[in-house]
Design a protein around this motif. Sequence first.
Motif, PDB file in Angstrom:
ATOM      1  N   ILE A 159       0.835  -1.194   0.000  1.00  0.00           N
ATOM      2  CA  ILE A 159       0.000   0.000   0.000  1.00  0.00           C
ATOM      3  C   ILE A 159       0.871   1.246   0.000  1.00  0.00           C
ATOM      4  CG2 ILE A 159      -0.370   0.345   2.487  1.00  0.00           C
ATOM      5  CD1 ILE A 159      -3.005   0.678  -0.299  1.00  0.00           C
ATOM      6  N   ARG A 160       2.049   1.160   0.580  1.00  0.00           N
ATOM      7  CA  ARG A 160       2.969   2.311   0.578  1.00  0.00           C
ATOM      8  C   ARG A 160       3.515   2.575  -0.823  1.00  0.00           C
ATOM      9  NH1 ARG A 160       5.681   3.426   6.294  1.00  0.00           N
ATOM     10  NH2 ARG A 160       3.684   4.114   7.151  1.00  0.00           N
ATOM     11  N   GLY A 172     -11.697  -1.949   5.229  1.00  0.00           N
ATOM     12  CA  GLY A 172     -11.010  -2.042   3.944  1.00  0.00           C
ATOM     13  C   GLY A 172     -11.984  -2.384   2.827  1.00  0.00           C
ATOM     14  N   ARG A 173     -12.927  -3.268   3.130  1.00  0.00           N
ATOM     15  CA  ARG A 173     -13.934  -3.629   2.115  1.00  0.00           C
ATOM     16  C   ARG A 173     -14.815  -2.442   1.771  1.00  0.00           C
ATOM     17  NH1 ARG A 173     -14.979  -9.673   4.401  1.00  0.00           N
ATOM     18  NH2 ARG A 173     -13.302 -10.664   3.186  1.00  0.00           N
ATOM     19  N   HIS A 190      -9.378   3.098   9.093  1.00  0.00           N
ATOM     20  CA  HIS A 190      -8.829   1.875   8.494  1.00  0.00           C
ATOM     21  C   HIS A 190      -7.342   1.759   8.809  1.00  0.00           C
ATOM     22  CE1 HIS A 190      -7.989  -1.389   5.785  1.00  0.00           C
ATOM     23  NE2 HIS A 190      -7.017  -0.667   5.267  1.00  0.00           N
ATOM     24  N   ARG A 191      -6.604   2.864   8.624  1.00  0.00           N
ATOM     25  CA  ARG A 191      -5.160   2.833   8.883  1.00  0.00           C
ATOM     26  C   ARG A 191      -4.879   2.503  10.349  1.00  0.00           C
ATOM     27  NH1 ARG A 191      -1.772   6.092   5.448  1.00  0.00           N
ATOM     28  NH2 ARG A 191      -0.639   6.698   7.299  1.00  0.00           N
ATOM     29  N   ILE A 194     -10.671   6.587   6.081  1.00  0.00           N
ATOM     30  CA  ILE A 194      -9.279   6.209   5.783  1.00  0.00           C
ATOM     31  C   ILE A 194      -8.475   6.158   7.085  1.00  0.00           C
ATOM     32  CG2 ILE A 194      -7.136   6.988   4.695  1.00  0.00           C
ATOM     33  CD1 ILE A 194      -8.753   8.045   2.371  1.00  0.00           C
ATOM     34  N   HIS A 207      -2.301  -4.961  -2.007  1.00  0.00           N
ATOM     35  CA  HIS A 207      -2.492  -4.796  -0.563  1.00  0.00           C
ATOM     36  C   HIS A 207      -3.705  -5.585  -0.108  1.00  0.00           C
ATOM     37  CE1 HIS A 207      -2.988  -2.689   3.303  1.00  0.00           C
ATOM     38  NE2 HIS A 207      -4.226  -2.425   2.948  1.00  0.00           N
ATOM     39  N   ARG A 208      -4.800  -5.398  -0.839  1.00  0.00           N
ATOM     40  CA  ARG A 208      -6.038  -6.093  -0.481  1.00  0.00           C
ATOM     41  C   ARG A 208      -5.840  -7.610  -0.538  1.00  0.00           C
ATOM     42  NH1 ARG A 208     -12.102  -5.228  -2.949  1.00  0.00           N
ATOM     43  NH2 ARG A 208     -13.041  -6.939  -1.766  1.00  0.00           N
ATOM     44  N   MET A 258      -3.638  -8.804   2.445  1.00  0.00           N
ATOM     45  CA  MET A 258      -4.340  -8.725   3.730  1.00  0.00           C
ATOM     46  C   MET A 258      -5.492  -9.735   3.785  1.00  0.00           C
ATOM     47  SD  MET A 258      -2.669  -6.709   5.515  1.00  0.00           S
ATOM     48  CE  MET A 258      -1.678  -5.223   5.706  1.00  0.00           C
ATOM     49  N   TRP A 282      -2.978  -0.753  11.521  1.00  0.00           N
ATOM     50  CA  TRP A 282      -1.680  -0.733  12.215  1.00  0.00           C
ATOM     51  C   TRP A 282      -1.738  -1.477  13.543  1.00  0.00           C
ATOM     52  CZ3 TRP A 282       2.805  -0.733  10.491  1.00  0.00           C
ATOM     53  CH2 TRP A 282       3.162  -0.002   9.352  1.00  0.00           C
ATOM     54  N   ARG A 338     -10.649   6.065  -3.675  1.00  0.00           N
ATOM     55  CA  ARG A 338      -9.307   5.901  -3.094  1.00  0.00           C
ATOM     56  C   ARG A 338      -8.723   4.549  -3.471  1.00  0.00           C
ATOM     57  NH1 ARG A 338      -5.202   5.168  -2.582  1.00  0.00           N
ATOM     58  NH2 ARG A 338      -3.652   5.354  -0.913  1.00  0.00           N
TER      59      ARG A 338
HETATM   60  C1  HEM Z   1     -10.520  -5.331   1.603  1.00  0.00           C
HETATM   61  C2  HEM Z   1      -9.329  -5.199   2.022  1.00  0.00           C
HETATM   62  C3  HEM Z   1      -8.548  -3.884   2.111  1.00  0.00           C
HETATM   63  C4  HEM Z   1      -8.529  -2.779   1.281  1.00  0.00           C
HETATM   64  C5  HEM Z   1      -9.317  -2.535   0.017  1.00  0.00           C
HETATM   65  C6  HEM Z   1      -7.572  -1.839   1.864  1.00  0.00           C
HETATM   66  C7  HEM Z   1      -7.284  -0.589   1.307  1.00  0.00           C
HETATM   67  C8  HEM Z   1      -6.369   0.311   1.839  1.00  0.00           C
HETATM   68  C9  HEM Z   1      -6.090   1.631   1.304  1.00  0.00           C
HETATM   69  C10 HEM Z   1      -6.751   2.234   0.085  1.00  0.00           C
HETATM   70  C11 HEM Z   1      -5.153   2.208   2.104  1.00  0.00           C
HETATM   71  C12 HEM Z   1      -4.493   3.594   1.940  1.00  0.00           C
HETATM   72  C13 HEM Z   1      -5.220   4.571   2.782  1.00  0.00           C
HETATM   73  C14 HEM Z   1      -4.553   5.942   2.640  1.00  0.00           C
HETATM   74  O1  HEM Z   1      -3.615   6.201   3.367  1.00  0.00           O
HETATM   75  O2  HEM Z   1      -5.003   6.705   1.811  1.00  0.00           O
HETATM   76  C15 HEM Z   1      -4.838   1.259   3.137  1.00  0.00           C
HETATM   77  C16 HEM Z   1      -3.920   1.501   4.139  1.00  0.00           C
HETATM   78  C17 HEM Z   1      -3.615   0.590   5.115  1.00  0.00           C
HETATM   79  N1  HEM Z   1      -4.201  -0.643   5.280  1.00  0.00           N
HETATM   80 FE1  HEM Z   1      -5.605  -1.503   4.134  1.00  0.00          FE
HETATM   81  N2  HEM Z   1      -7.024  -2.361   2.999  1.00  0.00           N
HETATM   82  C18 HEM Z   1      -7.604  -3.612   3.186  1.00  0.00           C
HETATM   83  C19 HEM Z   1      -7.384  -4.482   4.220  1.00  0.00           C
HETATM   84  C20 HEM Z   1      -6.471  -4.237   5.223  1.00  0.00           C
HETATM   85  C21 HEM Z   1      -6.265  -5.119   6.370  1.00  0.00           C
HETATM   86  C22 HEM Z   1      -7.018  -6.414   6.640  1.00  0.00           C
HETATM   87  C23 HEM Z   1      -5.265  -4.550   7.116  1.00  0.00           C
HETATM   88  C24 HEM Z   1      -4.611  -5.057   8.390  1.00  0.00           C
HETATM   89  C25 HEM Z   1      -5.058  -5.908   9.234  1.00  0.00           C
HETATM   90  C26 HEM Z   1      -4.876  -3.306   6.454  1.00  0.00           C
HETATM   91  C27 HEM Z   1      -3.900  -2.463   6.908  1.00  0.00           C
HETATM   92  C28 HEM Z   1      -3.609  -1.229   6.381  1.00  0.00           C
HETATM   93  C29 HEM Z   1      -2.599  -0.316   6.936  1.00  0.00           C
HETATM   94  C30 HEM Z   1      -1.727  -0.577   8.143  1.00  0.00           C
HETATM   95  C31 HEM Z   1      -2.608   0.833   6.135  1.00  0.00           C
HETATM   96  C32 HEM Z   1      -1.748   2.094   6.330  1.00  0.00           C
HETATM   97  C33 HEM Z   1      -0.423   1.891   5.668  1.00  0.00           C
HETATM   98  C34 HEM Z   1       0.429   3.165   5.783  1.00  0.00           C
HETATM   99  O3  HEM Z   1       0.701   3.572   6.923  1.00  0.00           O
HETATM  100  O4  HEM Z   1       0.811   3.703   4.768  1.00  0.00           O
HETATM  101  N3  HEM Z   1      -5.621  -3.150   5.308  1.00  0.00           N
HETATM  102  N4  HEM Z   1      -5.589   0.108   2.974  1.00  0.00           N
END
Ligand code: HEM
Length: 150
Positions: A24-25, A94-95, A120-121, A117, A32-33, A36, A125, A102
């Motif tokens: 995702i970074r 995330g879903r 979620h973050r 957002i 990423h999706r 995870m 984390w 985004r």
């Molecule tokens: C359907 C599944 C998922 C989708 C579509 C998704 C989507 C995203 C998106 C679009 C971002 C960027 C948000 C932003 O900063 O603008 C993000 C960040 C993040 N997601 Fe997910 N995510 C999903 C599942 C997960 C799961 C299950 C975890 C952890 C248990 C997770 C952990 C994170 C973390 C830690 C970040 C921040 C990363 C950073 O600090 O740059 N995500 N996610």
Amino acid sequence: MFWAGALILMTVMVGLAANGVRQIRRGQVTAHRRSMSRASNLVVLFLLSYLVKRVWIGAEDLDPWSQTALANLWIHETMVAGMLISGGSALYRGRQLARTRRATGSADDPPAEPAAIRKHRLAGWIGVVASALGLLTACGVLAQIFSLFG
Ligand code: HEM
């Protein structure tokens, strides 16, 4: 044997989660999706196998465990509980994010709320850090179990 397998599963799960953060970074939302979601599937697989183990073999006898080993076990269980609750929340959020601009990058989709957002973050984390600490303490739990059979 069961706990050695659980440790391998948890190592793969934490590896997928770390890869998911790296992806995702780099702006790779789909990757990423996928990472995870695969990590979440391994957690579900572990929970199901643990239920079968409990029904079939029963719980561990903690009587011979030292106070330190018991403290490590309780920290481990707390980290796993944190990973389940926060990781589950991150997956659910995330879903929801997945349907927004985004994640899709399409102007046809609604923009993601900044609060969505942020939440979620944060949940993500907490889930990722709790899983890493859960893995670390799991090594101590397995060492304790092996020491009893040594
Ligand atoms: C359907 C599944 C998922 C989708 C579509 C998704 C989507 C995203 C998106 C679009 C971002 C960027 C948000 C932003 O900063 O603008 C993000 C960040 C993040 N997601 Fe997910 N995510 C999903 C599942 C997960 C799961 C299950 C975890 C952890 C248990 C997770 C952990 C994170 C973390 C830690 C970040 C921040 C990363 C950073 O600090 O740059 N995500 N996610």
